[in-house]
Design a protein around this motif. Structure first.
Motif, PDB file in Angstrom:
ATOM      1  N   TYR A 158     -10.598   2.258   9.787  1.00 32.37           N
ATOM      2  CA  TYR A 158      -9.506   3.122   9.342  1.00 32.37           C
ATOM      3  C   TYR A 158      -9.406   4.280  10.330  1.00 32.37           C
ATOM      4  CZ  TYR A 158      -6.652   6.387   6.757  1.00 32.37           C
ATOM      5  OH  TYR A 158      -5.651   7.248   6.405  1.00 32.37           O
ATOM      6  N   GLN A 159      -8.268   4.338  11.030  1.00 33.31           N
ATOM      7  CA  GLN A 159      -8.089   5.346  12.086  1.00 33.31           C
ATOM      8  C   GLN A 159      -9.298   5.304  13.029  1.00 33.31           C
ATOM      9  OE1 GLN A 159      -6.977   9.103  10.277  1.00 33.31           O
ATOM     10  NE2 GLN A 159      -5.174   8.217   9.324  1.00 33.31           N
ATOM     11  N   ASN A 160     -10.056   6.398  13.158  1.00 31.90           N
ATOM     12  CA  ASN A 160     -11.213   6.393  14.068  1.00 31.90           C
ATOM     13  C   ASN A 160     -12.523   6.124  13.350  1.00 31.90           C
ATOM     14  OD1 ASN A 160      -9.644   6.974  16.331  1.00 31.90           O
ATOM     15  ND2 ASN A 160      -9.756   9.168  15.983  1.00 31.90           N
ATOM     16  N   TRP A 161     -12.459   5.727  12.087  1.00 36.96           N
ATOM     17  CA  TRP A 161     -13.679   5.514  11.294  1.00 36.96           C
ATOM     18  C   TRP A 161     -14.005   4.030  11.220  1.00 36.96           C
ATOM     19  CZ3 TRP A 161     -16.382   9.714  10.050  1.00 36.96           C
ATOM     20  CH2 TRP A 161     -15.709  10.939  10.013  1.00 36.96           C
ATOM     21  N   GLU A 162     -15.293   3.718  11.276  1.00 35.29           N
ATOM     22  CA  GLU A 162     -15.775   2.354  11.068  1.00 35.29           C
ATOM     23  C   GLU A 162     -16.546   2.339   9.755  1.00 35.29           C
ATOM     24  OE1 GLU A 162     -18.583  -0.988  13.286  1.00 35.29           O
ATOM     25  OE2 GLU A 162     -17.694   0.668  14.437  1.00 35.29           O
ATOM     26  N   ILE A 163     -16.177   1.443   8.847  1.00 31.76           N
ATOM     27  CA  ILE A 163     -16.759   1.407   7.505  1.00 31.76           C
ATOM     28  C   ILE A 163     -17.517   0.096   7.328  1.00 31.76           C
ATOM     29  CG2 ILE A 163     -16.249   1.459   5.027  1.00 31.76           C
ATOM     30  CD1 ILE A 163     -13.614   2.957   5.834  1.00 31.76           C
TER      31      ILE A 163
ATOM     32  N   ASN B 262      -4.087  15.508  -2.150  1.00 30.96           N
ATOM     33  CA  ASN B 262      -2.706  15.462  -1.663  1.00 30.96           C
ATOM     34  C   ASN B 262      -2.661  15.294  -0.152  1.00 30.96           C
ATOM     35  OD1 ASN B 262      -0.978  15.477  -3.801  1.00 30.96           O
ATOM     36  ND2 ASN B 262      -0.670  17.667  -3.858  1.00 30.96           N
ATOM     37  N   ARG B 263      -3.523  16.040   0.551  1.00 32.31           N
ATOM     38  CA  ARG B 263      -3.554  15.974   2.011  1.00 32.31           C
ATOM     39  C   ARG B 263      -3.929  14.567   2.477  1.00 32.31           C
ATOM     40  NH1 ARG B 263      -6.568  15.585   6.157  1.00 32.31           N
ATOM     41  NH2 ARG B 263      -8.416  15.259   4.867  1.00 32.31           N
ATOM     42  N   GLN B 264      -4.929  13.970   1.810  1.00 35.98           N
ATOM     43  CA  GLN B 264      -5.390  12.640   2.184  1.00 35.98           C
ATOM     44  C   GLN B 264      -4.311  11.592   1.925  1.00 35.98           C
ATOM     45  OE1 GLN B 264      -8.570  12.026   3.622  1.00 35.98           O
ATOM     46  NE2 GLN B 264      -7.475  10.163   4.145  1.00 35.98           N
ATOM     47  N   ILE B 265      -3.600  11.725   0.809  1.00 34.01           N
ATOM     48  CA  ILE B 265      -2.529  10.774   0.499  1.00 34.01           C
ATOM     49  C   ILE B 265      -1.426  10.866   1.549  1.00 34.01           C
ATOM     50  CG2 ILE B 265      -0.647  10.261  -1.122  1.00 34.01           C
ATOM     51  CD1 ILE B 265      -2.586  10.989  -3.387  1.00 34.01           C
ATOM     52  N   ARG B 266      -1.035  12.092   1.904  1.00 39.65           N
ATOM     53  CA  ARG B 266       0.001  12.264   2.934  1.00 39.65           C
ATOM     54  C   ARG B 266      -0.444  11.692   4.273  1.00 39.65           C
ATOM     55  NH1 ARG B 266       0.377  17.464   0.548  1.00 39.65           N
ATOM     56  NH2 ARG B 266      -0.821  18.341   2.268  1.00 39.65           N
ATOM     57  N   GLN B 267      -1.718  11.903   4.601  1.00 37.32           N
ATOM     58  CA  GLN B 267      -2.258  11.387   5.861  1.00 37.32           C
ATOM     59  C   GLN B 267      -2.261   9.862   5.861  1.00 37.32           C
ATOM     60  OE1 GLN B 267      -6.176  12.853   6.774  1.00 37.32           O
ATOM     61  NE2 GLN B 267      -6.341  11.693   8.660  1.00 37.32           N
ATOM     62  N   ASN B 268      -2.650   9.258   4.729  1.00 32.53           N
ATOM     63  CA  ASN B 268      -2.672   7.795   4.630  1.00 32.53           C
ATOM     64  C   ASN B 268      -1.268   7.215   4.753  1.00 32.53           C
ATOM     65  OD1 ASN B 268      -5.426   7.847   4.281  1.00 32.53           O
ATOM     66  ND2 ASN B 268      -5.368   7.582   2.067  1.00 32.53           N
ATOM     67  N   ILE B 269      -0.291   7.867   4.104  1.00 28.09           N
ATOM     68  CA  ILE B 269       1.090   7.400   4.177  1.00 28.09           C
ATOM     69  C   ILE B 269       1.590   7.472   5.622  1.00 28.09           C
ATOM     70  CG2 ILE B 269       3.476   7.968   3.543  1.00 28.09           C
ATOM     71  CD1 ILE B 269       2.414   8.752   0.770  1.00 28.09           C
ATOM     72  N   LYS B 270       1.299   8.577   6.293  1.00 30.93           N
ATOM     73  CA  LYS B 270       1.722   8.744   7.684  1.00 30.93           C
ATOM     74  C   LYS B 270       1.108   7.660   8.579  1.00 30.93           C
ATOM     75  CE  LYS B 270       1.580  12.079  11.500  1.00 30.93           C
ATOM     76  NZ  LYS B 270       1.120  13.433  11.928  1.00 30.93           N
ATOM     77  N   HIS B 271      -0.190   7.389   8.377  1.00 31.17           N
ATOM     78  CA  HIS B 271      -0.873   6.371   9.181  1.00 31.17           C
ATOM     79  C   HIS B 271      -0.272   4.986   8.942  1.00 31.17           C
ATOM     80  CE1 HIS B 271      -4.089   4.111  11.107  1.00 31.17           C
ATOM     81  NE2 HIS B 271      -4.260   3.442   9.996  1.00 31.17           N
TER      82      HIS B 271
ATOM     83  N   LEU C 200       0.828  -1.209   0.000  1.00 27.96           N
ATOM     84  CA  LEU C 200       0.000   0.000   0.000  1.00 27.96           C
ATOM     85  C   LEU C 200       0.860   1.255   0.000  1.00 27.96           C
ATOM     86  CD1 LEU C 200      -2.846  -0.957   2.504  1.00 27.96           C
ATOM     87  CD2 LEU C 200      -3.122  -0.431   0.083  1.00 27.96           C
ATOM     88  N   LEU C 201       1.925   1.247   0.781  1.00 28.43           N
ATOM     89  CA  LEU C 201       2.827   2.401   0.829  1.00 28.43           C
ATOM     90  C   LEU C 201       3.451   2.662  -0.537  1.00 28.43           C
ATOM     91  CD1 LEU C 201       4.667   2.002   4.251  1.00 28.43           C
ATOM     92  CD2 LEU C 201       3.311   3.960   3.509  1.00 28.43           C
TER      93      LEU C 201
END
Length: 203
Positions: free
Chosen positions: A156-161, A91-100, A12-13
């Motif tokens: 995903y993080q604090n979300w339940e899907i 871009n922000r979401q991609i950076r956040q996903n990579i960090k997580h 994924l990374l």
């Protein structure tokens, strides 16, 4: 199990890191919107494109901008501002996903080293608890619940899907289980599962 999860995270990374950087697209869309506003008196109505002086270019070359002929110059400018905003958010979401993912990878690697060094009951119990908190291991209660629920659960993080299992369960999920504050997703024009992004107390 840890090896498989680490392999998935690495894949994924790599996929996320190979995605093109939308910073250039963001700047381009923002510039087009600003040029349309600055020179809107030069934008003819009903045209599908316009050539305007690029005020950001030291050489003052012309730049061709595509238009929606049904919209005014200001409305077309807003379309480009919205595109710039969307590119920035992507871009922000991609950076956040990579960090997580990097954080999760480091945590799993630390657990893997601990497993290789210690195998006493207390250590194994502690690792099992952490893996359940990360939703990599399921509790017995969770496993039983999965059988009877009309959807599969992902975290995903604090979300339940929630993802519907079939067409009948889609209706159960959407009309009986989902809350009015949840987000509902579905691909238009094709068959498939309904997806609910469930609002929890942590959100």
């Amino acid at each position: 199990m840890l090896e498989n999860k680490l392999h998935q995270i690495n894949e994924l990374l790599q996929q996320l890191q190979r995605l093109p950087d939308d910073a250039a697209a963001q700047r381009k869309y923002q510039k087009m919107g600003e040029l349309l506003l600055a020179q809107k008196s030069l934008v003819p109505a009903g045209q599908s494109q316009v050539s305007l002086t690029d005020l950001f270019d030291p050489r003052q070359n012309n730049l061709v901008i595509q238009l929606n002929p049904k919209l005014s110059a200001s409305e077309n400018a807003q379309v480009y501002f919205d595109k710039a905003k969307g590119a920035a958010e992507k871009n922000r979401q991609i950076r956040q996903n990579i960090k997580h993912l990097i954080q999760q990878k480091k945590r799993l690697e630390k657990l893997k080293v601990t497993l290789e060094e210690k195998t006493d009951f207390k250590t194994l119990t502690g690792i099992e608890k952490q893996l359940k908190e990360m939703h990599i291991l399921q509790t017995d209660t969770d496993k039983l619940r999965e059988v009877y629920l009309p959807y599969k659960r992902y975290f995903y993080q604090n979300w339940e899907i929630w993802v519907g299992k079939n067409s009948r369960d889609n209706d159960e999920l959407t009309f009986r289980r989902a809350h009015k504050e949840d987000l509902w997703l579905h691909a238009q024009g094709v068959g498939g599962s309904h997806v609910i992004v469930h609002k929890t107390e942590k959100n």
